[in-house]
Design an enzyme around this catalytic site. Structure first.
Site, PDB file in Angstrom:
ATOM      1  N   GLY A 141      83.111  45.371  25.386  1.00  0.00           N
ATOM      2  CA  GLY A 141      82.831  44.820  23.981  1.00  0.00           C
ATOM      3  C   GLY A 141      83.225  45.850  22.704  1.00  0.00           C
ATOM      4  O   GLY A 141      82.816  45.876  21.786  1.00  0.00           O
ATOM      5  N   ASN A 177      78.346  48.137  26.067  1.00  0.00           N
ATOM      6  CA  ASN A 177      77.973  47.378  24.908  1.00  0.00           C
ATOM      7  C   ASN A 177      78.380  45.881  24.629  1.00  0.00           C
ATOM      8  O   ASN A 177      77.812  45.267  23.847  1.00  0.00           O
ATOM      9  CB  ASN A 177      78.707  48.216  23.832  1.00  0.00           C
ATOM     10  CG  ASN A 177      78.937  47.685  22.278  1.00  0.00           C
ATOM     11  OD1 ASN A 177      77.789  47.417  21.768  1.00  0.00           O
ATOM     12  ND2 ASN A 177      79.829  46.903  21.775  1.00  0.00           N
ATOM     13  N   TYR A 206      67.538  36.855  24.001  1.00  0.00           N
ATOM     14  CA  TYR A 206      68.255  38.029  23.535  1.00  0.00           C
ATOM     15  C   TYR A 206      67.193  39.307  23.902  1.00  0.00           C
ATOM     16  O   TYR A 206      67.570  40.239  24.355  1.00  0.00           O
ATOM     17  CB  TYR A 206      68.461  37.892  22.106  1.00  0.00           C
ATOM     18  CG  TYR A 206      69.269  39.083  21.658  1.00  0.00           C
ATOM     19  CD1 TYR A 206      70.533  39.360  21.669  1.00  0.00           C
ATOM     20  CD2 TYR A 206      68.364  40.122  20.859  1.00  0.00           C
ATOM     21  CE1 TYR A 206      71.238  40.754  21.120  1.00  0.00           C
ATOM     22  CE2 TYR A 206      68.829  41.135  20.253  1.00  0.00           C
ATOM     23  CZ  TYR A 206      70.201  41.461  20.537  1.00  0.00           C
ATOM     24  OH  TYR A 206      70.849  42.654  19.838  1.00  0.00           O
TER      25      TYR A 206
END
Length: 262
Positions: free
Chosen positions: A18, A96, A171
């Site tokens: 990422g 990431n 999340y």
């Protein structure tokens, strides 16, 4: 070893998943500025290459862009294999990358729930599993997992209101799992010369977040009274990647302006 040399990464090879994202680019920049050869990875090859060229011009140090999809074990293995073929090793891995779909607790579908879990802990698991044989061979490695303050505490619903930036339940669940997985892998890989740590960023909203009421609420919730600037992630990344943290493993470092200290 002198302090100046403790943070030097000139002989190291780093991979950032990422790496083209908001915080991802600053993570790549930090490692590059410290001297590492950085491989910026992401789902879009063109974007990775363009980001690498841009960072190379900025730091004056070679940077490479390469495609990798963290939702695919095969893609990850092929990416790592290509890097090892080119430079013989990988010393640093920053997990990431993140992707998710979700809504409120009452509305989220099972499919979207699973997507968020896959885009957090499952991606970290796949990348970690694939990197272990490479780091074991060199008897050295630093794995840095990017979690979140919401892997440590729950979002305060009053902050979000009708801003549209509400944090979905999958999340935080996935980010909390990353912290525990960090501890587990750190304990099981320590004797192989591989350190594993996590970083939990706090309020680092992207520049395109323009809801001023929401931004104001974030600032009020933060003990330091302001938002994090993306460059403020750089120091902790270099610390964990370098020999300056040679006796640090299995820990989670919050970079959140005191958010989780309330």
């Amino acid at each position: 070893m002198k302090v100046n040399n403790l943070f030097n990464l000139e002989d190291k090879v780093a991979v950032v998943t990422g790496g083209t994202g908001y915080l991802g680019m600053h993570i790549c920049e930090a490692l590059s500025e410290a001297g590492a050869l950085v491989y910026i990875t992401g789902k879009t090859k063109k974007r990775c290459i363009e980001s690498a060229k841009s960072l190379e011009r900025k730091t004056g140090i070679r940077v490479k862009g390469i495609e990798m999809n963290v939702s695919s074990s095969l893609s990850i293995k092929n990416c790592f294999k290509q890097i090892v073929k080119e430079v013989k090793k990988i010393d640093i891995l920053v997990n990431n990358a993140f992707y998710s779909h979700g809504s409120s607790l009452h509305r989220i579908s099972e499919k979207d729930w699973m997507s968020g879990i896959d885009g957090t802990i499952n991606g970290v698991f796949r990348c970690t599993k694939a990197i272990i044989p490479i780091m074991e061979k060199n008897k050295f490695g630093s794995i840095i997992n990017i979690s979140s303050m919401y892997g440590m505490v729950s979002p305060d619903p009053s902050i979000y209101g009708s801003s549209g930036h509400n944090n979905p339940p999958n999340y935080g669940a996935g980010k909390a799992a990353i912290i525990q997985f960090t501890r587990y892998t750190a304990c099981h890989l320590a004797k192989k010369g591989i350190r594993v740590n996590s970083v939990s960023p706090g309020p680092f909203p992207k520049p395109d977040v323009t809801d001023m009421r929401f931004i104001s609420n974030l600032k009020k919730k933060t003990p330091m009274g302001r938002l994090g600037q993306p460059h403020e992630i750089k120091g902790v990344i270099v610390f964990l990647a370098s020999q300056s943290s040679s006796f640090v493993t299995g820990t989670n470092i919050s970079v959140d302006g005191g958010w989780t200290a309330w």
